[in-house]
Every structure is written in structure tokens, then in C-alpha cells.
Write a protein that holds these residues in place. Structure first.
Motif, mmCIF file in Angstrom:
data_model
loop_
_atom_site.group_PDB
_atom_site.id
_atom_site.type_symbol
_atom_site.label_atom_id
_atom_site.label_comp_id
_atom_site.label_asym_id
_atom_site.label_seq_id
_atom_site.Cartn_x
_atom_site.Cartn_y
_atom_site.Cartn_z
ATOM 1 N N TYR A 145 0.834 -1.213 0.000
ATOM 2 C CA TYR A 145 0.000 0.000 0.000
ATOM 3 C C TYR A 145 0.868 1.262 0.000
ATOM 4 O O TYR A 145 0.407 2.328 -0.373
ATOM 5 N N GLY A 146 2.110 1.135 0.494
ATOM 6 C CA GLY A 146 3.018 2.284 0.538
ATOM 7 C C GLY A 146 2.538 3.333 1.515
ATOM 8 O O GLY A 146 2.320 3.046 2.696
ATOM 9 N N LYS A 147 2.349 4.547 1.013
ATOM 10 C CA LYS A 147 1.912 5.658 1.870
ATOM 11 C C LYS A 147 0.397 5.835 1.755
ATOM 12 O O LYS A 147 -0.193 5.443 0.748
ATOM 13 N N THR A 148 -0.202 6.474 2.748
ATOM 14 C CA THR A 148 -1.647 6.713 2.666
ATOM 15 C C THR A 148 -1.930 7.946 1.795
ATOM 16 O O THR A 148 -1.062 8.812 1.627
ATOM 17 N N ILE A 149 -3.158 7.998 1.275
ATOM 18 C CA ILE A 149 -3.552 9.176 0.481
ATOM 19 C C ILE A 149 -3.444 10.417 1.372
ATOM 20 O O ILE A 149 -2.970 11.465 0.966
ATOM 21 N N ASP A 172 -9.540 -1.822 -2.992
ATOM 22 C CA ASP A 172 -9.899 -0.432 -3.232
ATOM 23 C C ASP A 172 -8.712 0.535 -3.170
ATOM 24 O O ASP A 172 -8.594 1.447 -3.999
ATOM 25 N N SER A 173 -7.827 0.343 -2.190
ATOM 26 C CA SER A 173 -6.770 1.338 -1.975
ATOM 27 C C SER A 173 -5.708 1.263 -3.071
ATOM 28 O O SER A 173 -5.356 0.185 -3.524
ATOM 29 N N PRO A 174 -5.172 2.433 -3.456
ATOM 30 C CA PRO A 174 -4.066 2.434 -4.422
ATOM 31 C C PRO A 174 -2.753 2.066 -3.730
ATOM 32 O O PRO A 174 -2.675 2.052 -2.499
ATOM 33 N N CYS A 175 -1.726 1.755 -4.522
ATOM 34 C CA CYS A 175 -0.389 1.477 -3.985
ATOM 35 C C CYS A 175 0.454 2.715 -4.271
ATOM 36 O O CYS A 175 0.689 3.035 -5.439
ATOM 37 N N ILE A 176 0.871 3.421 -3.221
ATOM 38 C CA ILE A 176 1.532 4.720 -3.420
ATOM 39 C C ILE A 176 2.974 4.673 -2.914
ATOM 40 O O ILE A 176 3.216 4.664 -1.700
ATOM 41 N N PHE A 177 3.918 4.613 -3.855
ATOM 42 C CA PHE A 177 5.334 4.546 -3.469
ATOM 43 C C PHE A 177 6.036 5.866 -3.791
ATOM 44 O O PHE A 177 5.569 6.639 -4.617
ATOM 45 N N GLY A 178 7.184 6.079 -3.155
ATOM 46 C CA GLY A 178 7.987 7.266 -3.432
ATOM 47 C C GLY A 178 8.769 7.098 -4.730
ATOM 48 O O GLY A 178 8.655 6.076 -5.414
ATOM 49 N N PRO A 179 9.585 8.126 -5.070
ATOM 50 C CA PRO A 179 10.357 8.080 -6.320
ATOM 51 C C PRO A 179 11.399 6.948 -6.314
ATOM 52 O O PRO A 179 11.734 6.422 -5.258
ATOM 53 N N GLU A 181 14.562 6.934 -6.648
ATOM 54 C CA GLU A 181 15.793 7.121 -5.857
ATOM 55 C C GLU A 181 15.569 6.811 -4.372
ATOM 56 O O GLU A 181 16.522 6.594 -3.638
ATOM 57 N N LYS A 182 14.326 6.772 -3.948
ATOM 58 C CA LYS A 182 14.025 6.286 -2.592
ATOM 59 C C LYS A 182 13.941 4.765 -2.685
ATOM 60 O O LYS A 182 12.864 4.193 -2.918
ATOM 61 N N GLN A 183 15.094 4.119 -2.535
ATOM 62 C CA GLN A 183 15.138 2.671 -2.812
ATOM 63 C C GLN A 183 14.424 1.842 -1.749
ATOM 64 O O GLN A 183 14.258 0.639 -1.905
ATOM 65 N N ARG A 184 13.982 2.470 -0.681
ATOM 66 C CA ARG A 184 13.139 1.786 0.292
ATOM 67 C C ARG A 184 12.011 1.014 -0.403
ATOM 68 O O ARG A 184 11.590 -0.047 0.024
ATOM 69 N N TRP A 185 11.507 1.597 -1.483
ATOM 70 C CA TRP A 185 10.317 1.026 -2.116
ATOM 71 C C TRP A 185 10.632 -0.144 -3.043
ATOM 72 O O TRP A 185 9.721 -0.705 -3.663
ATOM 73 N N SER A 186 11.921 -0.531 -3.135
ATOM 74 C CA SER A 186 12.265 -1.675 -3.995
ATOM 75 C C SER A 186 11.520 -2.937 -3.526
ATOM 76 O O SER A 186 11.055 -3.737 -4.334
ATOM 77 N N TYR A 187 11.384 -3.109 -2.222
ATOM 78 C CA TYR A 187 10.710 -4.276 -1.650
ATOM 79 C C TYR A 187 9.221 -4.246 -2.002
ATOM 80 O O TYR A 187 8.670 -5.208 -2.546
ATOM 81 N N ALA A 188 8.586 -3.115 -1.702
ATOM 82 C CA ALA A 188 7.141 -3.001 -1.938
ATOM 83 C C ALA A 188 6.813 -3.210 -3.413
ATOM 84 O O ALA A 188 5.824 -3.869 -3.764
ATOM 85 N N CYS A 189 7.676 -2.652 -4.261
ATOM 86 C CA CYS A 189 7.424 -2.711 -5.697
ATOM 87 C C CYS A 189 7.588 -4.144 -6.205
ATOM 88 O O CYS A 189 6.767 -4.631 -7.007
ATOM 89 N N ALA A 190 8.627 -4.857 -5.706
ATOM 90 C CA ALA A 190 8.828 -6.261 -6.105
ATOM 91 C C ALA A 190 7.661 -7.111 -5.616
ATOM 92 O O ALA A 190 7.151 -7.976 -6.339
ATOM 93 N N LYS A 191 7.214 -6.870 -4.401
ATOM 94 C CA LYS A 191 6.075 -7.634 -3.863
ATOM 95 C C LYS A 191 4.811 -7.324 -4.667
ATOM 96 O O LYS A 191 3.995 -8.205 -4.918
ATOM 97 N N GLN A 192 4.649 -6.053 -5.054
ATOM 98 C CA GLN A 192 3.449 -5.717 -5.819
ATOM 99 C C GLN A 192 3.462 -6.443 -7.161
ATOM 100 O O GLN A 192 2.441 -6.986 -7.593
ATOM 101 N N LEU A 193 4.634 -6.487 -7.806
ATOM 102 C CA LEU A 193 4.685 -7.112 -9.127
ATOM 103 C C LEU A 193 4.434 -8.621 -9.031
ATOM 104 O O LEU A 193 3.736 -9.183 -9.882
ATOM 105 N N ILE A 194 4.947 -9.262 -7.984
ATOM 106 C CA ILE A 194 4.685 -10.710 -7.864
ATOM 107 C C ILE A 194 3.198 -10.942 -7.543
ATOM 108 O O ILE A 194 2.596 -11.897 -8.035
ATOM 109 N N ASP A 338 12.845 5.717 3.146
ATOM 110 C CA ASP A 338 11.591 6.468 3.185
ATOM 111 C C ASP A 338 10.680 5.636 4.080
ATOM 112 O O ASP A 338 11.064 4.522 4.472
ATOM 113 N N ASP A 339 9.476 6.115 4.393
ATOM 114 C CA ASP A 339 8.687 5.352 5.357
ATOM 115 C C ASP A 339 7.207 5.349 4.998
ATOM 116 O O ASP A 339 6.701 6.288 4.372
#
Ligand code: NAD
Ligand code: UDP
Length: 391
Positions: A145-149, A172-179, A181-194, A338-339
Motif C-alpha cells: 500500500y506504501g503511503k496513505t492518500i 480499493d486502496s491504491p499502492c503509493i510509493f515514493g520516487p 531514488e528512494k530505494q526503500r520502495w524496492s521491496y514493496a514494488c517487487a512484492k506488488q509485481l509478484i 523512506d517510510d
């Protein structure tokens, strides 16, 4: 008796063989315990480590014969490169994939390993399940889910208090990640794609799947205590970081002031939800489930304060003069961190499909977990930190 077990629709549950990948980790160890103690299912436990399930594999002095006999078999396999994996998946009725790099300190410092582990290494598991018509329960994360709206609104905006701006809903909720260069989101993005790949396998090829999104499951055996049963320089997740500080009588480090919010659920409650998914395929297949405890929300600062209070109670030690200390995320995690601001799971789907609700309050789960941490580590930490006596 296990033989009399029935599912949520009153049908008898047939014993099955489960290929559990990542069985030697925190969640895997609790799931193995539960399956062995309360069911007749067999486990093909796959991992590179087995320290956390050794008590289930080897008879100890207190239990010379294991009560579950040979219902658990350990296979030391790295799923990155091992041709035995497909054979194990074929032998099983169900595969549960828990294997992952899932510690935030790794996401921005080892983004390649993180992406490979959470996406590339999971691909063969999905493929073998799909090709062999085997059911898959895949562990994703609430971090998709990343960050909240609401986090994009000004701090004092009234809509930040509106649940539709922060409650996280599977459908319903969107998945909202940072840019990037904020590599924190590499995990969330890989999990989202799988997750998307599994969902597509379901839609196009009929894969029977369930996706689990854990919301900060915590309890005994989570991660490691640096310098005791893990690397001295290692940075585990927050429960183990704060436990380590408490054991060493150091201030707890609050990243960027500890203002992020989390909901914590007791591992034993969460495992009940997984068992329901395992034994109720007709209700669980095709679903993504949030598994968390919306009633246990705190800021990280409040978590630190509660853990300090609970630890003092269970250890009998006094509170430090300065129990917490602020640290910047750059100093603690390095660049690219990022958080997630806030994580409240919507429970409608899991409630409707499986009738599951978490039970344990944050205080109670911290009390049992910190009692375990104290009992398991206090002596080892004392010895490790004792000054050598001059001879
Ligand atoms: P964990 O690190 O304790 O367990 C993961 C296990 O997978 C480890 O034992 C590890 O050795 C094993 N593993 C990793 N790569 C492997 C490989 N290539 N081959 C074989 N084994 C491998 O983590 P956990 O907390 O038990 O989490 C399990 C799953 O749940 C992960 O997918 C994680 O992303 C997800 N999750 C957990 C939480 C939580 O609150 N604990 C939150 C969100 C998501
Ligand atoms: N955190 C902290 N001090 C620590 C470790 C973590 O303040 O010693 C914070 C971290 O920045 C995050 C939260 O605690 O805001 C939860 O971190 P965790 O590693 O458990 O994983 P996350 O919930 O972010 O996936």
C-alpha cells in the motif's frame, strides 16, 4: 482429535502435504508448530536455515520421541538455484511461499538482492504451482500500500482524520510509493509485481492462489539480537532493535522522531488466520487478505515507551534516565530510506470470508514477547557485554 476437524462449512478436513518455503523463518516456525500440534498435515519444510525449527526436527531431552513423528521433513534448499524445488511442489497439495528478504535495513542498501529475492526468486514457485495445478498461498506485505492518500495532505488538514484517507483496503486502496531514488520502495514494488503476476496466473491460467498481506506480525523468534544470534552490525526490524536496546540498557533509537504509525498483531493470532486459509480453500482462493490488528495502533515513539515499561516489569530493571534518543533516517538506514506513514488494515474481507478477528492487545503481546526475549537473551547479552577481568 485432529481426525474430527471440520472446515468453516462443516466438511471434514483431509490431511494434506504442504510445501512450506521459508519454513525456518519467524512466521514459518510458528506455522510449523501450529500445524504439527493441531492438525494431521505433513510439512515439507524448505529453507537455507533451520535454527528456529530445530526443536520440531530433533528430539530433545524433554521429548525423546517427537509427538508428530515424521510429519515434518526439512530440505535445506536455496530456491534461487535448486532443481529439487519442482519435485517438492509436485509432491505437495499446497505450497506456501514465505521466503524473502524482508528487513527494511536491506531495502535501500541491498536493493538488487531485495528485488531478486521478492520477485525473481518467487517466479519459479508461481510457475511450478501453475503448471502442476497446485494451490499457492503467497506471502506479500502490507507495504504494497506504501503511503496513505492522507499523507499528501497538509499536517493539520481535517480530511487526515477521515478513514477513507488512511484505511487500507485490499480491493480499493491504491499502492503509493515514493520516487525510484528512494530505494526503500524496492521491496514493496517487487512484492506488488509478484502479486500482479500471481493474480494474472489466476485470471489467465486458473492458478488457485491466496495472497497474504501481513501488517507487522510480532512475537517470539522474530529476527535476531545483533551480536548474539545475528551479525553485530545487523539491523533487524523494530521489535528486535528495541529488544536489543532494552537488553543492553541503551536508549531506544527513534528514527526521525518515531512519528510513523503502525498496527502490531500477535504472531499467534495471525497464524490462526493462516490456518483458516489453509483449511478453507473454497473461501480463501482468489483472495488477497489483510492480516493485522487495527486496534493495536501506536506511533513508533509510543511503542518504544510501552516496550520500555513492559520490559522493566518483566526484567525487574529500572528505567534509564534517557529511555529514547532521536536519530535521522539517513544516519540509521542510509540514503534512499523512506517510510510508510500509517497502516490501518481494513478487516472486511477476512472477516467475511474466514470470520477471523485478532484477539491480543498490544500490552499483552509485548508482555509475552518481552518475557521470551528476556528469558532467551538476557544472560547471553550480559556475558557478551561483561568487561574482561584484568589478570
Ligand atoms: P523471515 O526472514 O524470518 O523468514 C523468511 C525465511 O525465508 C528465512 O528463514 C530465510 O532463510 C528464508 N529464505 C529467504 N530466501 C530464501 C531462499 N532463496 N531459499 C530458501 N529460503 C529462503 O521473515 P518473516 O517475518 O517470517 O516473513 C515471511 C514472509 O512474510 C516474507 O515474505 C515477508 O515479506 C512477509 N511479511 C512478513 C511481515 C511480518 O510482520 N513478519 C510483514 C510483511 C510481510
Ligand atoms: N524504527 C525505529 N527504530 C528502530 C527500528 C525501526 O524508529 O530501531 C522505525 C522504522 O523507521 C519504522 C518502524 O520503526 O518507522 C517500523 O520498522 P520495521 O523495521 O519494523 O519495519 P516496517 O514496519 O517499516 O516494515
Amino acid at each position: 482429535m485432529a481426525g474430527a476437524r471440520v472446515d468453516l462449512d462443516g466438511r471434514p478436513i483431509k490431511p494434506m502435504t504442504i510445501c512450506m518455503i521459508g519454513a525456518g523463518g519467524f512466521i514459518g516456525s510458528h506455522l510449523c508448530e501450529k500445524l504439527l500440534a493441531e492438525t494431521q498435515h505433513k510439512i515439507l519444510a524448505v529453507d537455507v536455515y533451520n535454527d528456529k525449527i530445530r526443536h520440531l526436527l530433533e528430539p530433545g531431552s524433554s521429548d525423546p520421541a517427537l509427538p508428530w513423528g515424521d510429519r515434518i521433513q526439512f530440505h535445506r534448499i536455496n530456491i534461487k538455484h535448486d532443481s529439487r524445488l519442482e519435485g517438492l511442489i509436485k509432491m505437495a497439495d499446497l505450497t506456501i511461499n514465505l521466503a524473502a528478504i524482508c528487513t527494511p535495513a536491506d531495502y535501500n542498501t541491498r536493493p538488487l538482492d531485495t528485488i531478486y529475492s521478492n520477485f525473481i526468486d518467487a517466479l519459479p514457485v508461481v510457475k511450478y504451482c501453475s503448471e502442476n495445478n497446485k494451490r499457492l498461498i503467497h506471502f506479500s506485505t502490507c507495504e504494497v500500500y506504501g503511503k496513505t492518500i492522507g499523507s499528501y495532505l497538509p499536517k493539520d488538514h481535517p480530511l487526515r482524520q477521515d478513514p477513507s484517507f488512511y484505511v487500507l483496503k485490499e480491493d480499493d486502496s491504491p499502492c503509493i510509493f515514493g520516487p525510484i531514488e528512494k530505494q526503500r520502495w524496492s521491496y514493496a514494488c517487487a512484492k506488488q509485481l509478484i502479486e500482479r503476476l500471481i493474480y494474472a496466473e489466476g485470471a489467465e491460467n486458473g492458478l488457485e492462489f491466496t495472497i497474504v498481506r501481513p501488517f507487522n506480525w510480532i512475537g517470539p523468534r522474530m529476527d535476531f539480537i545483533p551480536g548474539i544470534d545475528g551479525p553485530s552490525e545487523g539491523v533487524p526490524r523494530v521489535l528486535a532493535c528495541f529488544s536489543n536496546n532494552l537488553l543492553r540498557r541503551e536508549p531506544l533509537k527513534l528514527v526521525d522522531g518515531g512519528q510513523s504509525q503502525r498496527t502490531f498483531v500477535y504472531i499467534k493470532d495471525a497464524i490462526e488466520a493462516v490456518l483458516l486459509m489453509i483449511e478453507n480453500p473454497a473461501r480463501a482462493n482468489g483472495h488477497i487478505f489483510n492480516v493485522g490488528n487495527p486496534n493495536n495502533e501506536v506511533t513508533v515513539k509510543q511503542l518504544a515507551e510501552m516496550m520500555t515499561e513492559v520490559y522493566c516489569k518483566v526484567s525487574g530493571e529500572p528505567v534509564l534516565e534517557q529511555p529514547t534518543i532521536d536519530i535521522s533516517s539517513k544516519d540509521f538506514y542510509g540514503v534512499g530510506y523512506d517510510d510508510s506513514d500509517k497502516r490501518i488494515p481494513d478487516m472486511t474481507i477476512i472477516n467475511k470470508q474466514l470470520g477471523w478477528n485478532p484477539k491480543t492487545s498490544l500490552w499483552d503481546l509485548l508482555e509475552s514477547t518481552l518475557t521470551y526475549q528476556h528469558r532467551t537473551y538476557a544472560e547471553a547479552v550480559k556475558q557478551a557485554t561483561a568487561k574482561p577481568v584484568a589478570s
